[in-house]
Write a protein that holds these residues in place. Structure first.
Motif, PDB file in Angstrom:
ATOM      1  N   TRP A   1       0.840  -1.191   0.000  1.00  0.00           N
ATOM      2  CA  TRP A   1       0.000   0.000   0.000  1.00  0.00           C
ATOM      3  C   TRP A   1       0.877   1.243   0.000  1.00  0.00           C
ATOM      4  O   TRP A   1       2.088   1.157   0.254  1.00  0.00           O
ATOM      5  CB  TRP A   1      -0.908   0.034   1.233  1.00  0.00           C
ATOM      6  N   ALA A   2       0.287   2.367  -0.278  1.00  0.00           N
ATOM      7  CA  ALA A   2       1.011   3.640  -0.259  1.00  0.00           C
ATOM      8  C   ALA A   2       0.241   4.637   0.590  1.00  0.00           C
ATOM      9  O   ALA A   2      -0.997   4.665   0.572  1.00  0.00           O
ATOM     10  CB  ALA A   2       1.201   4.189  -1.672  1.00  0.00           C
TER      11      ALA A   2
ATOM     12  N   LEU B   1       3.313   1.600 -15.250  1.00  0.00           N
ATOM     13  CA  LEU B   1       3.099   0.153 -15.192  1.00  0.00           C
ATOM     14  C   LEU B   1       2.684  -0.416 -16.543  1.00  0.00           C
ATOM     15  O   LEU B   1       2.741  -1.631 -16.746  1.00  0.00           O
ATOM     16  CB  LEU B   1       2.028  -0.176 -14.145  1.00  0.00           C
ATOM     17  N   ARG B   2       2.250   0.455 -17.454  1.00  0.00           N
ATOM     18  CA  ARG B   2       1.828  -0.016 -18.777  1.00  0.00           C
ATOM     19  C   ARG B   2       2.984  -0.657 -19.532  1.00  0.00           C
ATOM     20  O   ARG B   2       2.791  -1.588 -20.310  1.00  0.00           O
ATOM     21  CB  ARG B   2       1.253   1.169 -19.568  1.00  0.00           C
TER      22      ARG B   2
ATOM     23  N   HIS C   1       8.977  -4.886  -4.832  1.00  0.00           N
ATOM     24  CA  HIS C   1       8.825  -3.777  -3.883  1.00  0.00           C
ATOM     25  C   HIS C   1       9.732  -2.610  -4.255  1.00  0.00           C
ATOM     26  O   HIS C   1       9.323  -1.448  -4.185  1.00  0.00           O
ATOM     27  CB  HIS C   1       9.142  -4.272  -2.463  1.00  0.00           C
ATOM     28  N   GLU C   2      10.937  -2.913  -4.684  1.00  0.00           N
ATOM     29  CA  GLU C   2      11.889  -1.865  -5.032  1.00  0.00           C
ATOM     30  C   GLU C   2      11.430  -1.087  -6.261  1.00  0.00           C
ATOM     31  O   GLU C   2      11.524   0.151  -6.298  1.00  0.00           O
ATOM     32  CB  GLU C   2      13.264  -2.477  -5.270  1.00  0.00           C
TER      33      GLU C   2
ATOM     34  N   PHE D   1       8.877   3.751  -8.749  1.00  0.00           N
ATOM     35  CA  PHE D   1       7.828   4.344  -9.571  1.00  0.00           C
ATOM     36  C   PHE D   1       7.042   5.401  -8.785  1.00  0.00           C
ATOM     37  O   PHE D   1       6.729   6.483  -9.309  1.00  0.00           O
ATOM     38  CB  PHE D   1       6.876   3.267 -10.081  1.00  0.00           C
ATOM     39  N   LEU D   2       6.719   5.098  -7.543  1.00  0.00           N
ATOM     40  CA  LEU D   2       5.960   6.052  -6.733  1.00  0.00           C
ATOM     41  C   LEU D   2       6.779   7.305  -6.440  1.00  0.00           C
ATOM     42  O   LEU D   2       6.234   8.411  -6.387  1.00  0.00           O
ATOM     43  CB  LEU D   2       5.503   5.390  -5.433  1.00  0.00           C
ATOM     44  N   ALA D   3       8.076   7.139  -6.250  1.00  0.00           N
ATOM     45  CA  ALA D   3       8.926   8.312  -6.023  1.00  0.00           C
ATOM     46  C   ALA D   3       8.987   9.188  -7.273  1.00  0.00           C
ATOM     47  O   ALA D   3       8.929  10.428  -7.184  1.00  0.00           O
ATOM     48  CB  ALA D   3      10.330   7.863  -5.616  1.00  0.00           C
ATOM     49  N   GLU D   4       9.070   8.567  -8.452  1.00  0.00           N
ATOM     50  CA  GLU D   4       9.090   9.350  -9.686  1.00  0.00           C
ATOM     51  C   GLU D   4       7.725  10.001  -9.949  1.00  0.00           C
ATOM     52  O   GLU D   4       7.662  11.145 -10.421  1.00  0.00           O
ATOM     53  CB  GLU D   4       9.475   8.443 -10.857  1.00  0.00           C
TER      54      GLU D   4
END
Length: 302
Positions: free
Chosen positions: A160-161, A269-270, A279-280, A285-288
């Motif tokens: 989760w985020a 993610l596409r 996880h890494e 991706f979330l940081a970008e």
């Protein structure tokens, strides 16, 4: 006046508005339009329409009648229904528009939604302060990630985020958690404070993610009412305010940013095989996505 002229066999005035309609009197003394299908053997109601002035009360009754027969449709359908029935209203477009505008049924069927006046912004949205002093947070997800390899294949887990939104600068910070639990949330909040600095006030919705009562349903939740969370908030001098239930619009400040992050992440993610998402990679991706969606006006705390 036009009927008198036609009865006497006199031509109409050249400035008369009915002149272009080539009017004539029928056997019953009604004023009709002389169309181009006079030689037709077909007896149609709209072959020689009766001319009715729009300012007459009869014209209003005609429009109301055929507007109801056309099931309260728009001006064009109502006007077509009137003409096909054998009536020609001089200045009828304005009359039909006026009647449709005041029609109660049409207002109910096609009325515009009432727009509520926006209230004043809360003080923590307007107080000059360092970024992330007043924040709103929410959780979103989950995503399936590859946790480890086993003999039978790969073991998957969920992630989760948690998004932290600055109420003043609109900057965002995202932390990934392994589970929806009190300990994971405290660790995420500690990481956030270590990077962004101390927090004075937190806002969030009163969803199932933060209310411990849903533990009775065996759901994964972050129990804000847990003693560990209360002690941590007390030590850091942080106050937490919940929005009222069923008032998601009060959390639009961070809900809008969640939608932006989701769209960016979906595009990332596409081009990635989600079966091999780790996880890494998800954290990267979330940081970008956080960096892309963060406004240019957001400052950093030293």
């Amino acid at each position: 006046m036009e009927i008198d002229c036609l009865q006497k066999g006199l031509p109409l005035n050249r400035n008369n508005s009915l002149l272009k309609l080539s009017p004539f009197l029928d056997d019953e003394g009604l004023l009709r339009i002389s169309g181009r299908i006079q030689n037709s053997d077909i007896d149609l109601p709209g072959k020689d329409p009766i001319i009715v002035p729009a300012k007459h009360h009869v014209a209003t009754l005609i429009v109301r009648h055929y507007h109801e027969k056309s099931e309260h449709q728009g001006r064009h359908i109502t006007e077509g229904k009137i003409r096909s029935s054998g009536y020609w209203l001089v200045g009828g477009k304005r009359l039909i528009s006026s009647i449709l505008h005041h029609c109660v049924v049409c207002r109910k069927l096609r009325g515009k939604f009432v727009e509520q006046k926006m209230c004043t912004l809360p003080q923590d949205r307007l107080t000059p302060c360092p970024p992330f002093t007043y924040i709103g947070l929410d959780t979103f997800g989950p995503w399936n990630v590859r946790a480890r390899k086993t003999r039978g294949g790969q073991a998957n887990a969920k992630r989760w985020a948690i998004i932290f939104c600055c109420m003043v600068s609109r900057g965002i910070h995202i932390e990934v958690v392994e589970e929806m639990s009190t300990s994971s949330f405290i660790n995420a909040l500690r990481r956030f404070i270590a990077i962004r600095g101390p927090v004075k006030h937190i806002r969030s919705d009163k969803g199932s993610n933060f209310v411990g009562a849903v533990k009775e349903l065996n759901l994964n939740v972050i129990d804000v009412e847990d003693k560990a969370v209360k002690d941590f908030l007390s030590e850091e001098s942080i106050t937490w305010t919940f929005n009222p239930p069923y008032a998601s619009h009060m959390g639009g400040s961070w809900e809008r940013l969640i939608g932006t992050v989701r769209r960016i992440l979906d595009n990332m993610l596409r081009n990635t095989d989600t079966k091999h998402l780790t996880h890494e990679v998800l954290t990267t991706f979330l940081a970008e996505a956080c960096a892309i969606s963060e406004p240019a006006t957001t400052g950093t705390r030293i």
